[in-house]
Write an enzyme that holds these catalytic residues in place. Structure first.
Site, PDB file in Angstrom:
ATOM      1  N   LYS A  46       7.137 -35.549  56.082  1.00 53.00           N
ATOM      2  CA  LYS A  46       6.520 -35.280  57.386  1.00 53.00           C
ATOM      3  C   LYS A  46       5.186 -34.561  57.189  1.00 53.00           C
ATOM      4  O   LYS A  46       5.156 -33.393  56.791  1.00 53.00           O
ATOM      5  CB  LYS A  46       7.417 -34.382  58.234  1.00 53.00           C
ATOM      6  CG  LYS A  46       6.882 -34.239  59.650  1.00 53.00           C
ATOM      7  CD  LYS A  46       7.473 -33.050  60.378  1.00 53.00           C
ATOM      8  CE  LYS A  46       6.619 -31.820  60.311  1.00 53.00           C
ATOM      9  NZ  LYS A  46       5.307 -31.944  60.962  1.00 53.00           N
ATOM     10  N   GLU A  75      -3.880 -13.311  56.487  1.00 55.58           N
ATOM     11  CA  GLU A  75      -4.494 -14.470  55.817  1.00 55.58           C
ATOM     12  C   GLU A  75      -5.469 -15.100  56.806  1.00 55.58           C
ATOM     13  O   GLU A  75      -5.048 -15.727  57.771  1.00 55.58           O
ATOM     14  CB  GLU A  75      -3.420 -15.483  55.420  1.00 55.58           C
ATOM     15  CG  GLU A  75      -4.004 -16.664  54.706  1.00 55.58           C
ATOM     16  CD  GLU A  75      -3.001 -17.767  54.396  1.00 55.58           C
ATOM     17  OE1 GLU A  75      -2.170 -18.093  55.255  1.00 55.58           O
ATOM     18  OE2 GLU A  75      -3.062 -18.298  53.285  1.00 55.58           O
TER      19      GLU A  75
END
Ligand code: NAD
Length: 469
Positions: free
Chosen positions: A168, A372
């Site tokens: 996926k 991040e």
């Protein structure tokens, strides 16, 4: 562009629903991707299970030959794949070409690794041996920053260890992976690689599916935790390659002019959207100003633009939510008293472009340092002692990569050995290869991808007593 299909059981299959795919260089939709249903996931899992029943018994040379054929088919389609990757992901065409080549190399490289096993010793019942036994069906869930290379390195490990897969891609970048799915369907046994695009719900169905034995996941730490929680219901195996907040420690004995271009590239590669990009620079006080100025000069020189524009080095941020997040992180840096040496704004053009941004004057406690950022903005933090540098580099819940830059190798090595990160570089930062295990300490992941450690994490260990040979 609407001719994208799912691959299930070796067949190209349409979906009842579709979702738009946006070109990040324009912000406009340019294609429709098939939105796989839960029933189609069931079909894909069944097809994979049937293919597994045969593939698991093939010997290693037969598997290797089939995988090399798949890798060659990718190389033969390199240019259209790279163009599609640039269109959906945004990265410059030259970089997309490299990604396609690396994706093929990962498949061939993993196929060449020998998973090992065999005779261990004599026991009371006779010889004792250890075998690496494939798990069954692996669900591969990939992110949008380097869609082909990351999906294919997980697929390659799964196949090389004897499993079948359901893949996926991210809903932001499904198209080039669907094309690879078609190539896999043409070159590998039917059902060995099934490729389904869809939304996050498809990922959840996979993590809950009783016919999937392992989830191989690359993505954010937040989603990785959800994957692990869902997998725990059936004790599905997981490999999690998650986010990072890599520190580059720059010591005062380094030649700033020499390293600035390389350090800049290590941080702004793929416009900062790389798990192992430098996300914090910790520089020793005497050279902090000079390094910040040199990095700002690099940022001003950087050629930012659409991936098909000639000589472009850095593309847009890949999607709108990430674009908004990076701009919010820059605003927070301003609010926290950071100095924006260069950049600090979106480009005045359509698409998700942000000027390469260098920020000084921040401390831990600001979003740009603690989170991040995954975009083209880099904080430069100054430190005094080597001890302080190690403590601050390690003061994060992430632990993916880290580096030390120094003119004195012994000093650099002493610091490098104290860094809590899955990969540590000296006088460089970034890079991965099929023979080297890659992954993170702490919340940067569980397990390692690639290398023997990675390959073996796609197999169960079976120890047999009384079986020779
Ligand atoms: P993401 O976590 O948002 O999505 C990753 C994938 O998970 C997508 O395919 C998404 O559809 C799927 N997903 C979302 N919710 C799910 C759920 N509940 N269950 C199952 N699947 C679900 O990550 P992203 O934004 O696409 O990628 C960026 C992140 O990936 C960054 O944090 C980056 O550092 C990380 N990353 C890590 C590595 C590594 O090797 N460690 C490599 C590349 C990227």
């Amino acid at each position: 562009m609407t001719n994208f299909l799912l691959s299930i059981g070796g067949e190209a299959v349409p979906a009842a629903a579709h979702f738009p795919v946006i070109d990040p260089a324009t912000g406009e939709p340019f294609a429709l991707a098939p939105d796989a249903s839960e029933a189609q996931l069931d079909l894909a899992v069944t097809a994979a299970r049937n293919a597994f029943a045969i593939w698991r018994h093939l010997d290693a040379p037969a598997r290797t030959a089939a995988m090399v054929t798949f890798a060659d088919a990718i190389r033969a389609q390199a240019e259209p794949l790279a163009e599609l990757l640039t269109r959906e992901q945004g990265k410059p065409l030259s970089v997309a070409r490299r990604e396609v080549a690396f994706a093929a190399d990962r498949i061939a490289g993993m196929a060449a690794l020998d998973i090992g096993g065999g005779y261990l010793r004599e026991g009371p019942l006779g010889p004792v041996r250890l075998d690496y036994v494939p798990m069954g069906v692996v669900g591969v869930i990939a992110p949008w920053n380097a869609p082909l290379i990351l999906a294919m390195q997980m697929v390659a490990q799964a196949l090389a260890a004897g499993n079948a897969v359901v893949v996926k891609p991210s809903p932001f970048t499904p198209l080039s992976t669907l094309r690879l799915g078609e190539l896999a369907a043409r070159t590998l046994p039917p059902g060995l690689v099934n490729t389904l695009s869809g939304g996050n719900d498809l990922g959840q169905w996979m993590t809950n599916h009783p016919g999937i034995d392992k989830i191989a996941f690359v993505g954010s730490t937040a989603t990785g935790k959800k994957v692990m929680a869902a997998a725990s219901a059936s004790l599905k195996r997981v490999s999690l390659e998650l986010g990072g907040n890599d520190a580059a420690i720059v010591l005062d004995d380094i030649d700033v002019t020499e390293i600035a271009p390389r350090l800049f590239a290590s941080a702004f590669i793929n416009s900062g959207q790389i798990c192992m990009a430098v996300k914090r620079v910790l520089v020793q006080a005497p050279i902090a100003g000079a390094l910040a100025d040199a990095l700002a000069a690099e940022a001003q020189k950087a050629r930012v633009g659409g991936g098909f524009e000639p000589d472009v080095e850095y593309g847009p941020v890949q999607n709108r939510p990430q674009f908004d997040k990076v701009l919010a992180i820059i605003e927070d840096a301003r609010a926290q008293g950071g100095t924006i040496l260069t950049g600090g704004h979106a480009l005045n053009r359509p698409g998700y472009f942000i000027a390469p941004t260098i920020v000084t004057g921040l401390r831990e406690g600001s979003r740009l340092v603690d989170e991040e950022q995954f975009g083209p903005v880099l904080p430069i933090l100054s430190f005094d002692s080597d001890e302080e540098a190690v403590t601050r580099a390690n003061a994060t819940r992430f632990g993916l990569g880290a580096s030390v830059w120094s003119g004195n190798r012994a000093r650099a090595e002493a610091l490098a050995k104290r860094l809590e990160a899955g990969t540590v570089w000296i006088n460089g930062h970034g890079g991965a290869a099929p023979d080297l295990p890659f992954g993170g300490f702490k919340e940067s992941g569980i397990g390692r991808g690639m290398g023997l450690a990675g390959l073996r994490s796609y197999a169960e260990i079976r120890v047999m007593h009384g079986v020779g040979g």
